[in-house]
Design an enzyme around this catalytic site. Sequence first.
Site, PDB file in Angstrom:
ATOM      1  N   LYS A  83      32.603  -9.728  22.100  1.00 32.71           N
ATOM      2  CA  LYS A  83      33.375  -8.596  22.615  1.00 32.71           C
ATOM      3  C   LYS A  83      33.335  -7.431  21.637  1.00 32.71           C
ATOM      4  CE  LYS A  83      36.098 -11.437  25.650  1.00 32.71           C
ATOM      5  NZ  LYS A  83      37.171 -12.408  25.806  1.00 32.71           N
ATOM      6  N   GLN A 122      42.815 -13.518  23.558  1.00 31.67           N
ATOM      7  CA  GLN A 122      41.884 -14.577  23.956  1.00 31.67           C
ATOM      8  C   GLN A 122      42.638 -15.863  24.285  1.00 31.67           C
ATOM      9  OE1 GLN A 122      38.596 -14.010  24.343  1.00 31.67           O
ATOM     10  NE2 GLN A 122      38.151 -16.102  24.928  1.00 31.67           N
ATOM     11  N   ASP A 181      42.266  -7.493  31.048  1.00 28.39           N
ATOM     12  CA  ASP A 181      41.894  -8.777  31.651  1.00 28.39           C
ATOM     13  C   ASP A 181      42.340  -8.843  33.112  1.00 28.39           C
ATOM     14  OD1 ASP A 181      40.539 -10.749  30.137  1.00 28.39           O
ATOM     15  OD2 ASP A 181      42.285 -11.025  28.839  1.00 28.39           O
TER      16      ASP A 181
END
Length: 283
Positions: free
Chosen positions: A53, A97, A120
């Site tokens: 990322k 995460q 997200d």
Amino acid sequence: MANIIDGKAISAAIRAEIKQETEIFAKENGFRPGLAVIIVGEDPASQVYVRNKRRACEEVGFYSEAYELPAETTQEELNTLVDKLNANEKIHGILCQLPLPKHLDENEVILRIDPKKDVDAFHPVNVGRIMIGDYSFLPCTPAGVMALLERSGIEISGKECVVVGRSNIVGKPQAMLLLHANGTVTICHSRTKNLAEVCRRADILVAAIGKADFFTGDMVKEGAVVIDVGMNRRADGKLTGDVDFESVAPKASYITPVPGGVGPMTITMLMKNTLTAAKLSVK
Ligand code: GUN
């Protein structure tokens, strides 16, 4: 033999577009889109994702911050960090995460992230907006699948779409996106009876159950489009999808490989969401 959908190439093309848009955005606004990535503990798979990322951020010209917190981090410490990032003007997207270590509450973190920075699309506000069909943030993996279909010229409207898997991250939002694209959508799961029979109805089959090489040629209709969201490690350490490529590829019209199919698209969609978040911040 099926056409192989090249997720790496499609992902690279979309990232090049995002990079171009980012340059224009930076010139017009005097700052770059910023993404903060939080990782708690030392899960090796998560560390790889987070590294990728950060790399993707560099590639498209974003500002990025990474927070690698020890496994013993308390909920309060994590909450405080999220609050700070919510208030940080340089940060437009926040990604924590998952999975988190067991003593931490993932839901609490998801709820704490400002929905405007929730790249997200996990916050209930964004999940609800996806359901309605009026949304800015794309659920990353399902949106990656849609981009693969679109850029391969695959028509969805009116087609039988079978999604196998009902997770909040993939199966459910995937079904919604296919529905918004006018597909006739069936969601299958571990309790589905006659799974093979339902799969054989599919013009577009999305496999997202997390079982290595589960879908075999006899479960797929001749000419079907097969999208493999699986990412499984075989005993020999090799990465493999949910689809048994050997037996399915000869029957399918299009198929995504693992690796190199859906995988590279997920982070690309995260970059797209971060650019969107930055754009919304100046509106
Ligand atoms: N862990 C595995 N996939 C994802 C993802 O898309 N987002 C987050 N936050 N964690 C993940």
